[in-house]
Design a protein around this motif. Sequence first.
Motif, mmCIF file in Angstrom:
data_model
loop_
_atom_site.group_PDB
_atom_site.id
_atom_site.type_symbol
_atom_site.label_atom_id
_atom_site.label_comp_id
_atom_site.label_asym_id
_atom_site.label_seq_id
_atom_site.Cartn_x
_atom_site.Cartn_y
_atom_site.Cartn_z
ATOM 1 N N THR A 11 0.829 -1.199 0.000
ATOM 2 C CA THR A 11 0.000 0.000 0.000
ATOM 3 C C THR A 11 0.862 1.246 0.000
ATOM 4 O OG1 THR A 11 -1.582 -1.222 1.394
ATOM 5 C CG2 THR A 11 -1.927 1.153 1.144
ATOM 6 N N SER A 12 0.595 2.155 -0.946
ATOM 7 C CA SER A 12 1.281 3.448 -0.920
ATOM 8 C C SER A 12 0.860 4.181 0.346
ATOM 9 C CB SER A 12 0.912 4.276 -2.153
ATOM 10 O OG SER A 12 1.369 3.640 -3.327
ATOM 11 N N CYS A 13 1.811 4.853 0.985
ATOM 12 C CA CYS A 13 1.516 5.444 2.287
ATOM 13 C C CYS A 13 2.388 6.662 2.530
ATOM 14 C CB CYS A 13 1.746 4.405 3.385
ATOM 15 S SG CYS A 13 3.466 3.869 3.514
ATOM 16 N N PRO A 14 2.014 7.490 3.504
ATOM 17 C CA PRO A 14 2.901 8.581 3.927
ATOM 18 C C PRO A 14 4.122 8.001 4.628
ATOM 19 C CG PRO A 14 0.989 8.431 5.370
ATOM 20 C CD PRO A 14 0.743 7.494 4.231
ATOM 21 N N PRO A 15 5.107 8.830 4.957
ATOM 22 C CA PRO A 15 6.295 8.321 5.652
ATOM 23 C C PRO A 15 5.921 7.596 6.935
ATOM 24 C CG PRO A 15 6.675 10.554 4.885
ATOM 25 C CD PRO A 15 5.227 10.265 4.641
ATOM 26 N N PRO A 16 6.713 6.621 7.348
ATOM 27 C CA PRO A 16 6.442 5.881 8.590
ATOM 28 C C PRO A 16 6.377 6.810 9.799
ATOM 29 C CG PRO A 16 8.150 4.799 7.301
ATOM 30 C CD PRO A 16 7.907 6.112 6.657
ATOM 31 N N SER A 17 5.727 6.344 10.853
ATOM 32 C CA SER A 17 5.619 7.119 12.085
ATOM 33 C C SER A 17 7.002 7.302 12.707
ATOM 34 C CB SER A 17 4.681 6.403 13.056
ATOM 35 O OG SER A 17 5.193 5.114 13.356
ATOM 36 N N PRO A 18 7.151 8.297 13.589
ATOM 37 C CA PRO A 18 8.452 8.522 14.234
ATOM 38 C C PRO A 18 8.941 7.268 14.961
ATOM 39 C CG PRO A 18 6.966 10.351 14.676
ATOM 40 C CD PRO A 18 6.152 9.283 14.028
ATOM 41 N N ARG A 19 10.249 7.054 14.898
ATOM 42 C CA ARG A 19 10.820 5.881 15.559
ATOM 43 C C ARG A 19 12.328 5.990 15.643
ATOM 44 N NH1 ARG A 19 8.454 1.294 12.089
ATOM 45 N NH2 ARG A 19 6.742 2.801 12.046
ATOM 46 N N LEU A 20 12.912 5.140 16.460
ATOM 47 C CA LEU A 20 14.354 4.996 16.575
ATOM 48 C C LEU A 20 14.675 3.526 16.767
ATOM 49 C CD1 LEU A 20 15.599 5.766 20.146
ATOM 50 C CD2 LEU A 20 13.210 6.119 19.575
ATOM 51 N N ASN B 134 11.139 4.181 -2.132
ATOM 52 C CA ASN B 134 11.601 4.230 -3.523
ATOM 53 C C ASN B 134 12.432 5.492 -3.706
ATOM 54 O OD1 ASN B 134 11.600 4.906 -6.445
ATOM 55 N ND2 ASN B 134 10.318 3.076 -6.601
ATOM 56 N N ILE B 135 13.721 5.308 -3.958
ATOM 57 C CA ILE B 135 14.645 6.441 -4.029
ATOM 58 C C ILE B 135 14.321 7.350 -5.209
ATOM 59 C CG2 ILE B 135 17.061 7.070 -4.421
ATOM 60 C CD1 ILE B 135 17.824 4.533 -2.849
ATOM 61 N N ARG B 136 14.028 6.775 -6.359
ATOM 62 C CA ARG B 136 13.773 7.587 -7.557
ATOM 63 C C ARG B 136 12.479 8.385 -7.437
ATOM 64 N NH1 ARG B 136 17.024 6.298 -11.894
ATOM 65 N NH2 ARG B 136 18.278 4.405 -11.669
ATOM 66 N N LYS B 137 11.452 7.770 -6.845
ATOM 67 C CA LYS B 137 10.146 8.422 -6.760
ATOM 68 C C LYS B 137 9.951 9.199 -5.463
ATOM 69 C CE LYS B 137 7.849 4.917 -9.621
ATOM 70 N NZ LYS B 137 6.762 3.895 -9.646
ATOM 71 N N ASN B 138 10.878 9.044 -4.527
ATOM 72 C CA ASN B 138 10.738 9.672 -3.209
ATOM 73 C C ASN B 138 9.368 9.343 -2.614
ATOM 74 O OD1 ASN B 138 11.345 11.199 -0.924
ATOM 75 N ND2 ASN B 138 10.640 13.122 -1.844
ATOM 76 N N SER B 139 9.043 8.051 -2.587
ATOM 77 C CA SER B 139 7.734 7.607 -2.106
ATOM 78 C C SER B 139 7.887 6.390 -1.207
ATOM 79 C CB SER B 139 6.815 7.270 -3.281
ATOM 80 O OG SER B 139 7.343 6.189 -4.036
ATOM 81 N N TRP B 140 6.896 6.190 -0.320
ATOM 82 C CA TRP B 140 6.911 5.080 0.623
ATOM 83 C C TRP B 140 5.807 4.080 0.308
ATOM 84 C CZ3 TRP B 140 10.561 4.342 4.361
ATOM 85 C CH2 TRP B 140 11.371 5.434 4.701
ATOM 86 N N THR B 141 6.093 2.811 0.555
ATOM 87 C CA THR B 141 5.108 1.740 0.427
ATOM 88 C C THR B 141 5.169 0.874 1.679
ATOM 89 O OG1 THR B 141 5.358 1.670 -1.984
ATOM 90 C CG2 THR B 141 4.354 -0.252 -0.932
ATOM 91 N N LYS B 142 4.003 0.604 2.264
ATOM 92 C CA LYS B 142 3.947 -0.324 3.385
ATOM 93 C C LYS B 142 3.694 -1.718 2.836
ATOM 94 C CE LYS B 142 1.897 -1.135 7.926
ATOM 95 N NZ LYS B 142 0.952 -0.650 8.951
ATOM 96 N N VAL B 143 4.531 -2.666 3.232
ATOM 97 C CA VAL B 143 4.435 -4.036 2.720
ATOM 98 C C VAL B 143 4.075 -4.957 3.884
ATOM 99 C CG1 VAL B 143 5.594 -5.874 1.454
ATOM 100 C CG2 VAL B 143 6.217 -3.486 1.015
#
Length: 581
Positions: free
Chosen positions: A56-65, A101-110
Amino acid sequence: MGKKGKREKKGKGAEKTAAKMERKVSRRAKKEEEDLEALIAEFQTLDAKKTQVIETSCPPPSPRLNGSLSAHPEKDELILFGGEYFNGQKTYLYNDLYVYNIRKNSWTKVEIPNPPPRRCAHQAAVVPTAGGQLWVFGGEFASPNGEQFYHYKDLWVLHLATKTWEQIKASGGPSGRSGHRMVACKRQLIIFGGFHESARDYIYYNDVYAFNLDSFMWSKLAPSGIGPAPRSGCQMAATPEGSIVIYGGYSKQRVKKDVDKGTLHTDMFLLKTEGSGKEEDKWVWSRLNPSGVKPTPRSGFSVAIGPNNRSLLFGGVHDEEEEESIEGDFFNDIYFYDIGKNRWFPGQLKVPKSEKRKRRRGRQAETDGGDDEVEKQALQGPVEMVKEVVAEDGTVMTIKQVISGPADEKERSESEAEEEEEDGALGPQVEPCPRSNAMLAVKHGVLYVYGGMFEVGDRQFTLSDLYSIDLHKMEEWKVLVEMDPKTQEWLDESESDEEEDDMEGAEGGEEEESSEEDSEDEGGEEQHPSVQPDEKHADYLSRTEQYWIKVARSNMGPDAKEKKVVKVAHAMAKTFYEDSI
């Protein structure tokens, strides 16, 4: 008895003491781990309900360390797994998987069926076998109140081509631990150090294990020579020849009842095989004495392997322990270690060639243009920009960006300016804010830095921003994902009576996100009608004053007078408070 006999007897005594301590920790931790095992089993039951891969395409992951960020061996992708988040009352653990995805500057949750249980402070290593494999070992699970810990000793592999998780069950591996280090080296996974902690006791390790990627068998190495003292969070790098380099790390020891003393290690060691890299070869520890400029002492730094046979270290924190508190100085610098030359050096931003030409033309224009031009340039000095800082709960989350300018050049002699140009050093620019426990990965010679944390007073800020820098050029940091202050939540300990049950807190991000949405739907923004704006501002300033003073001092320089720094800090705090309301 000769000296050799005394050394051998002393060494055996230390081994017995370590073994005794490990048994003691194991006994006390057993009950805690049994309680947490039941909780982990419930989470795994929930994960087992997933029967197919969902992307699923998604916003950046939640804050974490303390998660892991790994570069895909065949694709222009980064893989983020696990991590933790603390909101002042609860600890949230994750086992979600994100692909950037480095080229698209996008996040996907798998979402993949049967993943490893939630964890943080684990280790991950990528190998190019069969389309790419991500190997994960160890780490820890914490109770929601952060007082009980379960340390994993399991080994997992994510088959990147088929998107399937597989648990590898092989005997003879390391004991449960977190904060260890793992690298892929000559068809082996090499694991060093780490620690195991229960509510009352802890133990740090300096043992070394190897997992053969062909036979799927563990072996415990028994190197000769004097190796590193037990530690966690060190830098570990594999050389092209198949040797292992260890630097730094952290450990603590009990000096008296309920009093622990921490140690920041700054020593360096080489673990080298005397054969051709086979399992039966003998390994030898030796101490390294590198040249150059070593990193300042710190813990919580992040590590990666860069181009040109160099390992690198980023960020971290140096804690000043006082009687009743710990004040931390956080870093955002880079240090490189040249493996071939056995040399450390700091990573400094360089002036791009186009900028050098502009500077030369600027100096020429300065000579021709007189005082008016000098005054114009004086207005273009380094300016610190602080973007949206007010979190949902009304407290401050600040992302610092410093834009450089040529104002300082007029204050230096012509020869100094020329030296700086030749050295390639550049003044402050946009850069990640200081932090510890961030996640790093290098792909095509570009370093990516995600998340981590820093502290202001008693509050912890957990980050979800993403920066990159080309390690070949070292010219500028790029902001790929900015921090969203709305993701920040901080609950004081006094609010603990209103907490939800422990299960929800330990489970992780989904519950956290839904609770935020519910609160927004029910009541919108939190209001305090009984508190007047001036009182709010005074309260806001009292809670954030020290942070704004730090920001002002970093902008004005170490020579600025304290009274003026405080005045500027108050003005900045007032401006951002007024903007927020």
